[in-house]
Write an enzyme that holds these catalytic residues in place. Structure first.
Site, PDB file in Angstrom:
ATOM      1  N   GLY A  71       0.813  -1.211   0.000  1.00 51.68           N
ATOM      2  CA  GLY A  71       0.000   0.000   0.000  1.00 51.68           C
ATOM      3  C   GLY A  71       0.849   1.265   0.000  1.00 51.68           C
ATOM      4  CG  ASN A 151      -4.928   4.029   8.970  1.00 48.28           C
ATOM      5  OD1 ASN A 151      -5.181   5.030   8.307  1.00 48.28           O
ATOM      6  ND2 ASN A 151      -3.877   3.959   9.759  1.00 48.28           N
ATOM      7  CD  GLN A 179      -7.292  -0.427   7.391  1.00 45.14           C
ATOM      8  OE1 GLN A 179      -8.096  -1.292   7.720  1.00 45.14           O
ATOM      9  NE2 GLN A 179      -6.038  -0.467   7.795  1.00 45.14           N
ATOM     10  CG  HIS A 201      -0.065  -6.526   5.035  1.00 49.31           C
ATOM     11  ND1 HIS A 201      -0.160  -6.175   6.360  1.00 49.31           N
ATOM     12  CD2 HIS A 201       0.369  -5.431   4.381  1.00 49.31           C
ATOM     13  CE1 HIS A 201       0.233  -4.899   6.490  1.00 49.31           C
ATOM     14  NE2 HIS A 201       0.542  -4.431   5.301  1.00 49.31           N
ATOM     15  CB  THR A 237      12.107 -10.086 -11.114  1.00 47.36           C
ATOM     16  OG1 THR A 237      13.234  -9.838 -11.946  1.00 47.36           O
ATOM     17  CG2 THR A 237      11.543 -11.468 -11.381  1.00 47.36           C
ATOM     18  CB  CYS A 325       2.941   3.657  11.210  1.00 44.68           C
ATOM     19  SG  CYS A 325       1.916   2.677  10.145  1.00 44.68           S
TER      20      CYS A 325
HETATM   21  C1  LIG Z   1      -1.563  -0.455   6.077  1.00 46.57           C
HETATM   22  C2  LIG Z   1      -1.946   0.750   5.306  1.00 46.57           C
HETATM   23  C3  LIG Z   1      -1.103   1.278   4.310  1.00 46.57           C
HETATM   24  C4  LIG Z   1       0.255   0.700   4.027  1.00 46.57           C
HETATM   25  O1  LIG Z   1       0.204  -0.535   3.377  1.00 46.57           O
HETATM   26  P1  LIG Z   1       1.520  -1.461   3.362  1.00 46.57           P
HETATM   27  O2  LIG Z   1       1.163  -2.590   2.448  1.00 46.57           O
HETATM   28  O3  LIG Z   1       1.737  -1.913   4.774  1.00 46.57           O
HETATM   29  O4  LIG Z   1       2.625  -0.641   2.833  1.00 46.57           O
HETATM   30  C5  LIG Z   1      -1.523   2.382   3.614  1.00 46.57           C
HETATM   31  N1  LIG Z   1      -2.711   2.945   3.866  1.00 46.57           N
HETATM   32  C6  LIG Z   1      -3.550   2.472   4.796  1.00 46.57           C
HETATM   33  C7  LIG Z   1      -4.867   3.141   5.012  1.00 46.57           C
HETATM   34  C8  LIG Z   1      -3.197   1.362   5.555  1.00 46.57           C
HETATM   35  O5  LIG Z   1      -4.028   0.916   6.499  1.00 46.57           O
END
Ligand SMILES: *Cc1c(COP(=O)(O)O)cnc(C)c1O
Length: 388
Positions: A71, A151, A179, A201, A237, A325
């Site tokens: 993300g 989030n 989200q 994830h 890749t 974070c």
């Molecule tokens: C977790 C999250 C991200 C970051 O995604 P990653 O795959 O961990 O880099 C970005 N935006 C939101 C709203 C998130 O919850």
């Protein structure tokens, strides 16, 4: 000890079916998708199959998807991509003060290079007013970036309304839908977005893989320079097992979405109601109804979020305060401050995000344990004593 995971917004366990789908791509089908012999072409085929599954879920065409490392990369690609590609047209971006770090820090990095960024106000529930978006537009505006759902406090933004405004003004519109994709219906045409970020994830897929939807016709300079992968938009890749896992996770999410939505909404509301009943001087953060169906975020007066978290952990409960974070920093959440919470209340926040493994028993357990923790912490709180 019983362990209860209530931090699904931070990450989710990879679904066993997803792991199963990924495994052959580490060993049997290990070829480079750019190679022309059959090992390579088989891997390439698997990527394209995953691409069409992801595209299908969000109402996009396969060619409109670029796989990324997650993300964060998708947000960086969208925002920097539009800013760099449209330098000749303008240097103004409109966003919000509640974006995930990935969007927020990307905008800040552009500000240091001379891009002007407007951070729209949000109301006490965290909602952006589309009229404020309209008013912020200038003839130098090249991008509007507003997240689909937050989030931390779970508020779902009026993306479709903002999409109409962006379209009328012919300005690129990006949304971070990390989200929401896989959890609630997301359709790029209904939302009227040109760019949309996703991450595997957060939907029971593997870490380290995500995607950016790029509406056909959108000009975007490559984000990674090198080979010709991803139609020359993102060299390197491909993460074949990760992409395959992402596709499988999307497929499972689609199958289970309606049922899970109903189940999680019920559990969420049980938890919200129980907390508000059993703990006094507590408030729900975020919007009551325009809300992610798995998110509970509360602020508890006179107690520190970190102390509650540590005590919950001792009882086997995993939750969070602010976002994953920022949990290692002592700063209160910038998202909660943007809603107008005092730094004390922002510090006293607690986020529970529910998911596939949770049951009603888990909620009962939290409702039994947390009021006791709060009572104990308040009994020794200097914050409380100073007010009496
Ligand atoms: C977790 C999250 C991200 C970051 O995604 P990653 O795959 O961990 O880099 C970005 N935006 C939101 C709203 C998130 O919850």
């Amino acid at each position: 000890m019983r362990r209860i995971y209530l931090d699904y917004a931070a990450t989710t366990p990879t679904h066993p079916e997803v792991v199963k789908a990924m495994l052959p791509y580490f060993t049997d089908v290990f070829g480079n998708p750019s190679s022309i012999y059959s090992y390579g072409q088989e891997a390439k085929g698997a990527i394209e199959e995953a691409r069409s599954k992801v595209a299908d879920l969000i109402g996009a065409q396969s060619e409109e998807l670029v796989f990324t490392s997650g993300g964060t990369e998708a947000d960086n690609f969208a925002i920097k991509g539009v800013a760099y590609t449209n330098e000749h047209k303008g240097n103004h971006i409109i966003t919000t003060p509640i974006e995930h770090h990935a969007g927020m820090e990307t905008c800040k990095s552009l500000e240091r290079r001379g891009v002007r960024v407007t951070y729209l106000p949000v109301d006490e529930h965290g909602l952006v007013d589309p009229d404020n978006v309209r008013r912020a537009i200038t003839d130098k505006t090249i991008l509007i970036s507003v997240m689909h759902a937050n989030n931390e406090m779970g508020t779902i933004e009026p993306i479709a309304e903002i999409g109409k405004i962006a379209r009328e003004a012919r300005i690129y519109f990006h949304t971070d839908a990390v989200q929401t994709v896989g959890h609630i219906p997301v359709d790029v045409n209904e939302l009227g977005v040109d760019l949309l970020s996703m991450s595997a994830h957060k939907l029971y897929g593997p870490k380290g893989v995500g995607a950016l939807y790029v509406r056909g016709g959108t000009k975007l300079l490559p984000f990674m320079h090198g080979g010709e992968q991803e139609r020359r938009r993102r060299a390197s890749t491909e993460n074949v097992p990760g992409i395959v896992g992402f596709g499988r996770a999307i497929e499972l999410a689609k199958q289970e979405m309606d049922e899970e939505a109903e189940r999680l909404t019920y559990l969420r509301d049980q938890l919200i109601k129980g907390l508000l009943e059993r703990i006094d001087h507590i408030r729900l953060n975020g919007h009551l109804t325009k809300r992610l169906l798995n998110n509970v975020n509360v602020s508890v007066d006179f107690v520190e979020g970190e102390s509650m978290l540590l005590n919950l952990d001792l009882e086997g409960i995993c939750a969070s305060t602010g976002s994953a974070c920022s949990s290692s920093s002592l700063e209160p959440s910038y998202v909660l401050l943007a809603l107008g919470l005092s730094p004390e209340l922002a510090h006293g926040s607690l986020r529970f995000t529910l998911g596939r493994e949770n049951t009603s028993k888990d909620i009962d357990y939290v409702l039994e344990v947390l009021p006791k923790i709060v009572a104990k912490l308040r009994a020794m709180s200097p914050l409380l004593k100073s007010r009496r």
